[in-house]
Design a protein around this motif. Structure first.
Motif, mmCIF file in Angstrom:
data_model
loop_
_atom_site.group_PDB
_atom_site.id
_atom_site.type_symbol
_atom_site.label_atom_id
_atom_site.label_comp_id
_atom_site.label_asym_id
_atom_site.label_seq_id
_atom_site.Cartn_x
_atom_site.Cartn_y
_atom_site.Cartn_z
ATOM 1 N N GLU A 126 0.835 -1.203 0.000
ATOM 2 C CA GLU A 126 0.000 0.000 0.000
ATOM 3 C C GLU A 126 0.870 1.253 0.000
ATOM 4 O OE1 GLU A 126 -2.812 1.852 3.366
ATOM 5 O OE2 GLU A 126 -3.541 -0.079 2.570
ATOM 6 N N LYS A 127 1.971 1.221 0.772
ATOM 7 C CA LYS A 127 2.832 2.406 0.845
ATOM 8 C C LYS A 127 4.282 1.988 1.014
ATOM 9 C CE LYS A 127 3.576 6.747 3.270
ATOM 10 N NZ LYS A 127 3.371 7.512 4.484
ATOM 11 N N ASP A 128 5.141 2.549 0.148
ATOM 12 C CA ASP A 128 6.580 2.342 0.273
ATOM 13 C C ASP A 128 7.313 3.606 -0.133
ATOM 14 O OD1 ASP A 128 6.225 2.321 -2.474
ATOM 15 O OD2 ASP A 128 7.225 0.418 -2.810
ATOM 16 N N THR A 129 8.574 3.698 0.245
ATOM 17 C CA THR A 129 9.409 4.832 -0.164
ATOM 18 C C THR A 129 10.712 4.289 -0.721
ATOM 19 O OG1 THR A 129 10.313 5.028 2.073
ATOM 20 C CG2 THR A 129 8.466 6.459 1.522
ATOM 21 N N TRP A 130 11.248 5.031 -1.685
ATOM 22 C CA TRP A 130 12.527 4.679 -2.308
ATOM 23 C C TRP A 130 13.528 5.794 -2.029
ATOM 24 C CZ3 TRP A 130 13.571 0.181 -4.948
ATOM 25 C CH2 TRP A 130 12.468 -0.640 -5.221
ATOM 26 N N GLU A 131 14.747 5.401 -1.741
ATOM 27 C CA GLU A 131 15.791 6.374 -1.431
ATOM 28 C C GLU A 131 17.082 5.946 -2.120
ATOM 29 O OE1 GLU A 131 18.529 7.314 2.500
ATOM 30 O OE2 GLU A 131 16.653 6.223 2.732
ATOM 31 N N LYS A 132 17.681 6.882 -2.856
ATOM 32 C CA LYS A 132 18.994 6.602 -3.453
ATOM 33 C C LYS A 132 20.063 6.976 -2.438
ATOM 34 C CE LYS A 132 21.679 6.904 -7.631
ATOM 35 N NZ LYS A 132 21.738 7.390 -9.004
ATOM 36 N N ARG A 133 20.910 6.007 -2.114
ATOM 37 C CA ARG A 133 21.925 6.224 -1.093
ATOM 38 C C ARG A 133 23.208 6.788 -1.705
ATOM 39 N NH1 ARG A 133 21.160 0.755 2.381
ATOM 40 N NH2 ARG A 133 21.754 -0.188 0.433
ATOM 41 N N SER A 134 24.088 7.268 -0.839
ATOM 42 C CA SER A 134 25.302 7.942 -1.304
ATOM 43 C C SER A 134 26.198 7.036 -2.147
ATOM 44 C CB SER A 134 26.086 8.499 -0.119
ATOM 45 O OG SER A 134 26.432 7.459 0.773
ATOM 46 N N ASP A 135 26.100 5.721 -1.934
ATOM 47 C CA ASP A 135 26.922 4.802 -2.727
ATOM 48 C C ASP A 135 26.286 4.451 -4.071
ATOM 49 O OD1 ASP A 135 24.867 3.094 -2.028
ATOM 50 O OD2 ASP A 135 26.131 1.655 -0.972
ATOM 51 N N GLY A 136 25.128 5.078 -4.373
ATOM 52 C CA GLY A 136 24.450 4.839 -5.646
ATOM 53 C C GLY A 136 23.428 3.727 -5.604
ATOM 54 N N SER A 137 23.398 2.958 -4.526
ATOM 55 C CA SER A 137 22.423 1.877 -4.416
ATOM 56 C C SER A 137 21.078 2.430 -3.945
ATOM 57 C CB SER A 137 22.911 0.802 -3.440
ATOM 58 O OG SER A 137 22.990 1.336 -2.134
ATOM 59 N N TRP A 138 20.044 1.610 -4.094
ATOM 60 C CA TRP A 138 18.688 2.029 -3.713
ATOM 61 C C TRP A 138 18.220 1.259 -2.494
ATOM 62 C CZ3 TRP A 138 15.696 5.878 -5.735
ATOM 63 C CH2 TRP A 138 16.185 6.496 -6.893
ATOM 64 N N LYS A 139 17.431 1.960 -1.678
ATOM 65 C CA LYS A 139 16.804 1.341 -0.511
ATOM 66 C C LYS A 139 15.299 1.542 -0.613
ATOM 67 C CE LYS A 139 16.393 1.656 4.508
ATOM 68 N NZ LYS A 139 16.736 2.451 5.694
ATOM 69 N N ARG A 140 14.580 0.456 -0.468
ATOM 70 C CA ARG A 140 13.117 0.506 -0.437
ATOM 71 C C ARG A 140 12.673 0.219 0.984
ATOM 72 N NH1 ARG A 140 8.842 -3.890 -2.920
ATOM 73 N NH2 ARG A 140 7.067 -2.488 -3.150
ATOM 74 N N THR A 141 11.794 1.059 1.512
ATOM 75 C CA THR A 141 11.214 0.832 2.822
ATOM 76 C C THR A 141 9.731 0.557 2.636
ATOM 77 O OG1 THR A 141 12.806 2.325 3.838
ATOM 78 C CG2 THR A 141 10.832 1.803 5.121
ATOM 79 N N ILE A 142 9.297 -0.632 3.048
ATOM 80 C CA ILE A 142 7.868 -0.966 2.999
ATOM 81 C C ILE A 142 7.258 -0.451 4.289
ATOM 82 C CG2 ILE A 142 6.147 -2.813 2.949
ATOM 83 C CD1 ILE A 142 8.077 -4.418 1.218
ATOM 84 N N GLU A 143 6.402 0.542 4.143
ATOM 85 C CA GLU A 143 5.781 1.168 5.308
ATOM 86 C C GLU A 143 4.435 0.543 5.640
ATOM 87 O OE1 GLU A 143 5.942 5.459 5.080
ATOM 88 O OE2 GLU A 143 7.741 5.308 3.834
ATOM 89 N N LYS A 144 3.746 0.033 4.610
ATOM 90 C CA LYS A 144 2.425 -0.561 4.849
ATOM 91 C C LYS A 144 2.127 -1.578 3.755
ATOM 92 C CE LYS A 144 -1.749 -0.470 6.811
ATOM 93 N NZ LYS A 144 -1.992 -0.986 8.139
ATOM 94 N N PHE A 145 1.808 -2.795 4.160
ATOM 95 C CA PHE A 145 1.358 -3.804 3.206
ATOM 96 C C PHE A 145 -0.098 -3.549 2.859
ATOM 97 C CE2 PHE A 145 4.849 -6.268 5.167
ATOM 98 C CZ PHE A 145 5.513 -6.650 4.019
ATOM 99 N N GLY A 146 -0.481 -3.917 1.659
ATOM 100 C CA GLY A 146 -1.886 -3.891 1.276
ATOM 101 C C GLY A 146 -2.556 -5.178 1.734
ATOM 102 N N ASN A 147 -2.030 -6.306 1.263
ATOM 103 C CA ASN A 147 -2.534 -7.635 1.611
ATOM 104 C C ASN A 147 -1.370 -8.605 1.707
ATOM 105 O OD1 ASN A 147 -5.651 -7.531 1.274
ATOM 106 N ND2 ASN A 147 -4.859 -6.525 -0.552
ATOM 107 N N ILE A 148 -1.563 -9.651 2.492
ATOM 108 C CA ILE A 148 -0.685 -10.815 2.472
ATOM 109 C C ILE A 148 -1.529 -11.924 1.854
ATOM 110 C CG2 ILE A 148 0.649 -12.460 3.841
ATOM 111 C CD1 ILE A 148 1.808 -9.656 3.965
ATOM 112 N N TYR A 149 -0.983 -12.599 0.830
ATOM 113 C CA TYR A 149 -1.745 -13.619 0.110
ATOM 114 C C TYR A 149 -1.376 -15.036 0.519
ATOM 115 C CZ TYR A 149 -3.084 -9.688 -2.770
ATOM 116 O OH TYR A 149 -3.583 -8.486 -3.190
ATOM 117 N N ASP A 150 -0.105 -15.267 0.775
ATOM 118 C CA ASP A 150 0.267 -16.594 1.258
ATOM 119 C C ASP A 150 1.581 -16.557 2.010
ATOM 120 O OD1 ASP A 150 2.611 -17.648 -0.409
ATOM 121 O OD2 ASP A 150 1.203 -17.305 -2.036
ATOM 122 N N THR A 151 1.743 -17.540 2.869
ATOM 123 C CA THR A 151 3.016 -17.830 3.522
ATOM 124 C C THR A 151 3.340 -19.256 3.105
ATOM 125 O OG1 THR A 151 1.940 -18.644 5.525
ATOM 126 C CG2 THR A 151 2.560 -16.335 5.484
#
Length: 197
Positions: A126-151
């Motif tokens: 449902e909600k995530d943020t993306w951040e480009k870090r100083s080393d050029g790599s990307w970080k995704r933070t999942i702040e809120k799931f919409g649904n969980i479908y299976d484990t």
């Protein structure tokens, strides 16, 4: 599979537990909070609170290798059923008694033999943020799931790449390029001052 759904495999051990001689209880962690992922082309972290209110509105299956065509091991429909899901300080824990079916027996035998030792889960965000870090790599933070479908207990713990998270990263990259191309208004104001306009 719905293209908004994503799959993540985890190295969190799945195991068989139980009191009696014929142990059929399977349990493991589907995900952990605040632990950076590995095996993806970016770092992914799931924030504490990302599951708040999600399990109560999700219809979650326990499957073998995410394959519902083979049968269902357990199910939690809106928080009730044969699949027990609980959120604790570490993450999302699942637990169920393997059914006395060919699929349940296959699962138990392969956990005992060490063929299956990892968990996986299928979800949308449902909600995530993306951040480009100083080393050029990307970080995704999942702040809120919409649904969980299976484990799912899985044979192969390789991460699955999906179009959804790649689209999110591409959108973040495009926004960053756009911001870098914009010339700040203060730049023009400084030129005007220096020219006494």
């Amino acid at each position: 599979m719905d293209e908004k759904r994503e799959i993540r495999n985890t190295s969190f051990q799945v195991q068989v537990t139980g009191e009696n001689e014929e142990k059929r209880t399977v349990e493991g962690y589907a995900l952990l909070f605040d632990i950076p992922s590995d095996g993806l082309s970016f770092t992914e972290v799931i924030k504490r609170g990302a599951l708040d209110g999600v399990l109560e509105k999700s219809d979650v299956f326990a499957l073998l290798n995410h394959d519902q065509r083979r049968g269902v091991l357990a199910r939690s429909k809106y928080g009730k059923g044969s699949l027990s899901l609980s959120v604790d300080d570490k993450g999302l824990k699942y637990r169920f008694d393997a059914p006395k079916t060919a699929l349940g027996d296959e699962l138990l035998e392969n956990i005992r033999r060490g063929e299956i030792g990892e968990s996986s889960f299928c979800f949308d965000v449902e909600k995530d943020t993306w951040e480009k870090r100083s080393d050029g790599s990307w970080k995704r933070t999942i702040e809120k799931f919409g649904n969980i479908y299976d484990t799912s207990p899985v044979y192969n713990g390789a991460y699955s790449k999906t179009s959804v998270y790649m689209r999110g990263k591409e959108a973040a990259e495009e926004e960053l390029r756009h911001r870098e191309q914009e010339i700040p208004e203060s730049y023009y104001q400084n030129i005007e001052k220096s020219l006494n306009i």
